[in-house]
Design a protein around this motif. Structure first.
Motif, short mmCIF file in Angstrom:
data_model
loop_
_atom_site.label_atom_id
_atom_site.label_comp_id
_atom_site.label_asym_id
_atom_site.label_seq_id
_atom_site.Cartn_x
_atom_site.Cartn_y
_atom_site.Cartn_z
N ALA A 1 0.93 -1.12 0.07
CA ALA A 1 -0.17 0.02 -0.06
C ALA A 1 0.81 1.33 -0.11
N ALA A 2 1.98 1.41 0.90
CA ALA A 2 2.91 2.50 0.95
C ALA A 2 3.44 2.70 -0.54
N GLY A 3 3.97 1.57 -1.06
CA GLY A 3 4.86 1.80 -2.18
C GLY A 3 4.00 2.02 -3.51
N ILE A 4 2.67 1.49 -3.49
CA ILE A 4 1.88 2.07 -4.65
C ILE A 4 1.28 3.44 -4.60
N SER A 5 0.89 3.80 -3.21
CA SER A 5 0.51 5.22 -2.92
C SER A 5 1.55 6.08 -3.24
N ILE A 6 2.65 5.77 -2.71
CA ILE A 6 3.93 6.69 -2.94
C ILE A 6 4.22 6.96 -4.40
N TRP A 7 4.43 5.60 -5.32
CA TRP A 7 4.69 5.63 -6.67
C TRP A 7 3.78 6.27 -7.48
#
Length: 413
Positions: free
Chosen positions: A322-328
């Motif tokens: 979740a953190a990786g996708i939203s930050i990406w």
């Protein structure tokens, strides 16, 4: 008759219960913003695309129709990934990564060249470098989750991670696609940090990244030109690259409220690739600072909801995904917008949901679906409010300590 009525009422209650189960846990704010951005993107492609369609000897609505088709595929991708348990990526991640690397090799051998770069296959309809961004997030998240106990061992943690990221980035650099390669390296390093990588390793990663970046800039003529133009533009906007000067012209023309949808002039007078990389300049010219400000808020909402989902996720895998996708998604948006006003060197990446491009749109919407799935499967008890922007910190320091202990040391409780 009474029995029939009872059966019908039972069926209605059952259908209502199934509907509630489907809807339960879905983040409708995130979904609504993603759909709104997609629809707005279609409107902007409709506005910016006709000139380039005519140059390509296509009908004026060519790009709009193709983007509509890809938006439909993207919505199907949202539906699939939103109801596909993200834990199954543990079994699929290796195969997904191998398939992605294979597709990048196919681009090198059979890819089609556009504007000096070879990035697409299948009639320029598929760009594997866009898929590589999401697949890398999935693979690295699964890998970090499975290697928690040895993460701070350089030989078992950092080196294998750097190898897979390096191979992917090198294949993308060969196209060349500097922005996609840099994005993958940044996201990979960020996920390593969030998973609990030791500070000494993070410092090492940053040092290596700076060195590699310096080498890439000096090896690739395109990289040197972009940095030179960027530095000149910082000193005097009139000395910036032609692309940036035309973008700034569009932004100035828009003023506060814009010239109106469809009434941009710079898209007809030489603004490069107005329907793809430069579409933010068209958005600002036609909707003004007000419209671009609302667009900026929309991306911040995606970051907010994504980090909220990360904070509530029931396990480290869900938190990293979740953190990786939203930050990406947010990082891509901010890089694109910053480039258009010369706050960053030219990167050539798309504006998520808005720029024309089927691969970017479908992959981004699939990422939103994964976020929705993680939200649906989160523990029901984690529904209380809180500082969701602190979730990045919370991923790394639960209860004030690093999540992953060093080899030979027991984690402090």
């Amino acid at each position: 008759m009474g029995e029939s009525t009872f059966v019908n009422q039972s069926n209605l209650r059952g259908a209502s219960s199934q509907l509630r189960n489907v809807r339960q846990g879905i983040d409708f704010v995130l979904l609504g913003v993603a759909v709104a951005l997609t629809l707005f993107g279609l409107l902007m492609v409709y506005s910016a695309g006709p000139k380039f369609a005519v140059f390509a000897e296509k009908p004026p609505d060519y790009f709009l129709i193709r983007q509509l088709l890809w938006a439909g595929v993207g919505m199907v991708a949202v539906g699939i990934t939103a109801f596909f348990d993200y834990h199954f990526y543990r079994k699929l991640s290796v195969w997904m990564m191998l398939a992605t690397i294979g597709s990048l090799f196919v681009v090198m051998l059979l890819g089609e060249s556009t504007l000096g770069s070879t990035r697409s296959i299948l009639g320029s309809s598929v760009r594997p470098s866009e898929l590589a961004k999401l697949v890398t997030i999935i693979y690295v998240s699964v890998w970090l989750n499975s290697k928690r106990e040895v993460l701070n061992s350089i030989s078992l943690g950092l080196l294998p991670l750097g190898l897979i990221l390096g191979i992917t980035a090198i294949l993308i650099l060969a196209q060349p696609d500097l922005s996609a390669a840099i994005t993958i390296m940044i996201i990979g390093g960020l996920l390593f940090f969030l998973a609990g990588g030791a500070w000494r390793q993070i410092v090492l990663v940053v040092a290596v990244a700076v060195l590699v970046g310096w080498l890439v800039i000096n090896i690739y003529p395109t990289g040197r030109t972009r940095v030179t133009d960027y530095m000149a533009g910082l000193q005097n906007p009139l000395n910036a690259s032609y692309h940036v000067r035309r973008s700034l012209e569009a932004i100035i023309n828009g003023g506060v409220f814009g010239v109106g949808i469809g009434h941009s002039s710079t898209k007809f007078t030489g603004l490069p690739v107005a329907h793809t990389d430069s579409i933010f300049a068209i958005v600002t010219e036609e909707t003004g600072l007000l419209g671009s400000g609302l667009l900026l808020i929309a991306y911040l909402v995606i970051l907010w909801r994504g980090l909220s989902i990360a904070r509530k996720a029931p396990d480290l895998l869900g938190q990293l995904l979740a953190a990786g996708i939203s930050i990406w998604i947010t990082l891509e948006a901010f890089i694109n917008m910053a480039v258009m006003v010369n706050l960053l060197p030219h990167a050539g990446n798309a504006l998520p949901f808005i720029s024309y491009g089927g691969s970017s749109l479908v992959v981004t919407l699939a990422g939103v679906g994964i976020l929705l799935n993680i939200g649906r499967l989160s523990e029901k008890s984690n529904t209380q409010g809180g500082n969701t922007f602190a979730s990045v910190v919370d991923l790394r320091w639960r209860n004030g300590w690093r999540r992953v202990s060093r080899p030979g040391r027991s984690p402090r409780s």
